[in-house]
Design an enzyme around this catalytic site. Structure first.
Site, PDB file in Angstrom:
ATOM      1  CB  SER A   1      -0.161  -2.427  -1.642  1.00 41.94           C
ATOM      2  OG  SER A   1      -0.509  -1.494  -2.634  1.00 41.94           O
TER       3      SER A   1
ATOM      4  CG  ASP B   1       3.972   4.040   0.594  1.00 39.89           C
ATOM      5  OD1 ASP B   1       3.535   4.422  -0.872  1.00 39.89           O
ATOM      6  OD2 ASP B   1       3.259   2.987   0.862  1.00 39.89           O
TER       7      ASP B   1
ATOM      8  CG  HIS C   1       3.825   0.869  -2.265  1.00 45.04           C
ATOM      9  ND1 HIS C   1       2.977   1.388  -1.185  1.00 45.04           N
ATOM     10  CD2 HIS C   1       3.054   0.123  -3.001  1.00 45.04           C
ATOM     11  CE1 HIS C   1       1.720   0.729  -1.276  1.00 45.04           C
ATOM     12  NE2 HIS C   1       1.801  -0.173  -2.403  1.00 45.04           N
TER      13      HIS C   1
END
Length: 720
Positions: free
Chosen positions: A590, A665, A697
């Site tokens: 991320s 995602d 995600h």
């Protein structure tokens, strides 16, 4: 560059490896082997005053579950008592057709009754009469929110909002008029600003406040479902930075009249409505109204019956951003007074107001952050909190003198403390860990004296080979301390050189290095060390609990000062004779994926290999609420977006890079890494790429084993 270590008891841990040879498996790391997790006390909680006791000097009793039996004990005196065994409980439940294989979690309702759940139903049990009663049936919907007193439930089905009153039939509170209009959804403002739910019960259960979110003007973003023979599109409304945002209003549903009024929160419609809080009287409701630019907050008061705006209690402005994450805290004896947590002076502190908007006092002050508010003492002369006053990597318990804002530390042991104040305000349950304590649970009095130990320290990995875990600081270019964690391999040989596993996150709202067990490291970090790597992580500027200047220094220029700080860590590692400078790997997910690729491209001679999961590549692809807070819009900050876009640096790649993305995602949309791959192909730059179909995600469940195996194999092969 200044190097500093915290020695002795504070921040240096040396773990002897003599007699320790067990290795962490990937199964241990991924499926969270219960045998290697810290011990705990199940369902530990304070009991309401005089529950089951009447002639005891102290009313501070707590309860917990052990071996499928409910026990109680007194905070100060030895008064351990078995309240109820599982067999006894089941015998009392038999006539109701309820049976448990293990004692369920309970919540005390009053001094004689606790509640528990079975399937979709909730019950109460009287410990004196042994009578069990049905409180209500929780519907099979989403966003289920239980009321405060009467066991009503609010819930959503699709885009619609419902309420069920006890065992009565369901009531439709609001039905969606069109696609893109949602009632009671927890997705409002994409869960920013501390928003975790979309419904808010009034204190006496007479009203239900709820969000109405209209995202019909937000562009649909396609997520592809490949489980159908012809792949199908599942659209999600994704408001990218600078584009149309959703519009939110707040409804007030009256359970008696079954009518709804909407608060007159005004325009512009793409503002943010946060910190929703009921007045104890139920006559008013308070809302933090934040502009889309996120630099101006109005705390407004509204009439519940009419929805009319009454007044603005106060405003907060900031040249970077205002980020409200909590509501008003009505924990004072005087129901016209509340506490407000704000970073208006650079640090998260507490301010006491009345409901007319008059500032009565600033209760906490200093270059540290309030983490949690436990409550006042009975005379309201002291306020109990947890904060970072001792150190930004510690959370300790303090008593704050209300009259002069001086603080007294109650938790004697360094580390990370979580606390719960008793109902009579005389005792605190203190759950803590530190670099030299796995987990301890004590009862302390409000002078800080330990009056009882509930659970002692036990190391569940004492038979495992664990290297030295070192926690220290480095100084960045502007003289700020950067906290790092370094783990050496077991049986470390200072005459050898080791490869480095450099794990990075580096973004807002996540602190990786803390004075807690293993200095915050996970079992996967310890496994990397067991496999012969020096493991390193550091918190750079932009991460939390360091005040506004530290956190907001990334504003409009993501990927700049964060990298400068991380390179201080790199330089430190390179100065160590035990580090093989030619065999350094970086990994992150991320924001950490964005940081990983940024390090690989902007400092191409440092890391031989990198693995970036779910990376933001260009911030113009990120959502409005988070993206515009830190970067403003692409139109307002074209230079910042251009500098942060990793598409502009693909020609710099030298080391091996694997990018991993999940195909559905909804947070960092797949387009980020696909655009990056396309740019690399155009530039003739080779890299590796892997996708996980159907995951969001991150990779969860059984497929996480595949992910960890892939990362380990990729890095090992690159650093041979």
């Amino acid at each position: 560059m200044k190097k500093r270590f915290f020695l002795l008891l504070l921040f240096f841990v040396t773990v002897s490896v003599f007699g320790q040879n067990k290795q962490f498996t990937l199964e241990d790391c991924i499926y969270m082997n219960r045998n290697i997790f810290p011990k705990s006390v199940k369902n530990l909680q304070w009991m309401p005053k005089s529950a089951i006791y009447s002639a005891v000097v102290s009313d501070s009793f707590y309860s917990y579950l052990k071996n499928d039996t409910l026990y109680s004990d007194n905070a100060k005196f030895k008064n351990l008592k078995m309240i109820l065994s599982l067999d006894e409980f089941n015998s009392h439940l038999a006539n109701s057709g309820i049976y448990f294989e293990h004692f369920p979690s309970i919540t005390w309702i009053n001094k004689d009754e606790f509640s528990f759940s079975k399937a979709s139903s909730k019950y109460k049990f009287n410990i004196k009469s042994h009578i069990v009663s049905l409180l209500g049936v929780s519907p099979e919907g989403e966003n289920i929110d239980e009321s405060n007193i009467y066991n009503y439930y609010a819930y959503t089905i699709g885009q619609d909002l419902f309420v069920t009153q006890g065992t009565n039939r369901d009531i439709c509170v609001a039905k969606s008029e069109a696609d893109g209009i949602l009632y009671g959804s927890d997705r409002v403002h994409r869960n920013e600003f501390g928003i975790t739910k979309g419904t808010f019960w009034s204190p006496k259960d007479n009203y239900l406040a709820f969000y109405r979110m209209d995202e019909s003007m937000v562009t649909n973003y396609p997520l592809v479902d490949i489980t159908t023979r012809i792949a199908t599109v599942e659209n999600t409304r994704y408001p990218m930075a600078g584009m149309a945002s959703h519009e939110v209003t707040i409804g007030i549903y009256n359970l008696a009249t079954r009518k709804t009024v909407y608060l007159k929160t005004g325009e512009p419609k793409d503002q943010y409505l946060t910190s929703v809080t009921w007045d104890p009287s139920e006559k008013y409701i308070y809302v933090g109204v934040l502009n889309r630019e996120q630099n101006h907050l109005w705390l407004n008061k509204y009439d519940v019956v009419t929805g009319n705006f009454i007044k603005t209690l106060f405003e907060e402005k900031d040249t970077q951003y205002v980020e409200p994450e909590t509501g008003l805290m009505f924990i004072c004896k005087d129901a016209t007074q509340f506490l407000w947590k704000s970073r208006r002076n650079g640090w998260n502190h507490l301010y006491k107001y009345d409901t007319e908007g008059n500032l009565l006092a600033q209760l906490t002050k200093g270059k540290w952050e309030v983490i949690d508010v436990l409550g006042f003492n009975n005379k309201e002369t002291e306020l109990y909190i947890t904060s970072t006053e001792e150190s930004p990597v510690q959370t300790n318990i303090y008593a704050v003198n209300v009259s002069n804002s001086t603080t007294k530390r109650l938790s004697k042991n360094h580390g990370t403390h979580q606390a719960l104040l008793s109902f009579d305000k005389d005792f605190i349950i203190d759950v803590y860990s530190s670099t030299d304590v796995v987990r301890v649970i004590d009862v302390i009095d409000v002078q800080g004296k330990v009056v009882k130990n509930i659970m002692g320290n036990t190391n569940p990995i004492e038979d495992y080979a664990v290297g030295n875990i070192i926690m220290g600081t480095l100084q960045n270019a502007v003289g700020q301390d950067l906290y790092y964690r370094l783990i050496t391999p077991p049986n470390f040989d200072p005459n050898k050189q080791y490869p480095v596993f450099f794990y990075v996150y580096g973004g807002p709202h996540l602190q990786m290095v803390t004075d807690s067990w293993n200095a915050g490291a996970g079992f996967w970090d310890l496994r990397w060390a067991q496999r012969g790597y020096i493991v390193f992580s550091m918190d750079n500027r932009g991460t939390p609990n360091r005040g506004a200047d530290f956190e907001q220094s990334i504003h409009r220029n993501l990927g700049t000062v964060e990298l400068e700080d991380q390179m201080i860590g790199v330089q430190y590692l390179k100065s160590l004779p035990c580090v093989d400078n030619g065999r350094m790997a970086v990994d992150g997910w991320s924001y950490g994926g964005f940081m990983t690729i940024s390090l690989m491209l902007k400092y191409p001679d440092v890391f031989k290999v990198g693995v970036a999961g779910g990376p933001v590549i260009d911030w113009k692809y990120y959502e409005i609420m988070y993206g515009e807070r830190y970067m403003d819009t692409p139109e307002e900050n074209p230079e910042g977006y251009e500098h942060a876009s990793l598409l502009n640096y693909v020609d710099n790649l030298k080391g091996d890079l694997m990018v991993i993305h999940c195909t559905t995602d909804p947070v960092v949309v797949w387009q980020n890494s696909l655009d990056f791959i396309d740019k690399c192909v155009d530039a003739g730059v080779q890299l590796d790429y892997f996708v996980y179909p159907g995951h969001e995600h991150n990779v969860r469940g059984k497929d996480r084993m595949h992910l960890y195996q892939k990362i380990e194999k990729y890095i090992d092969n690159a650093l041979k």
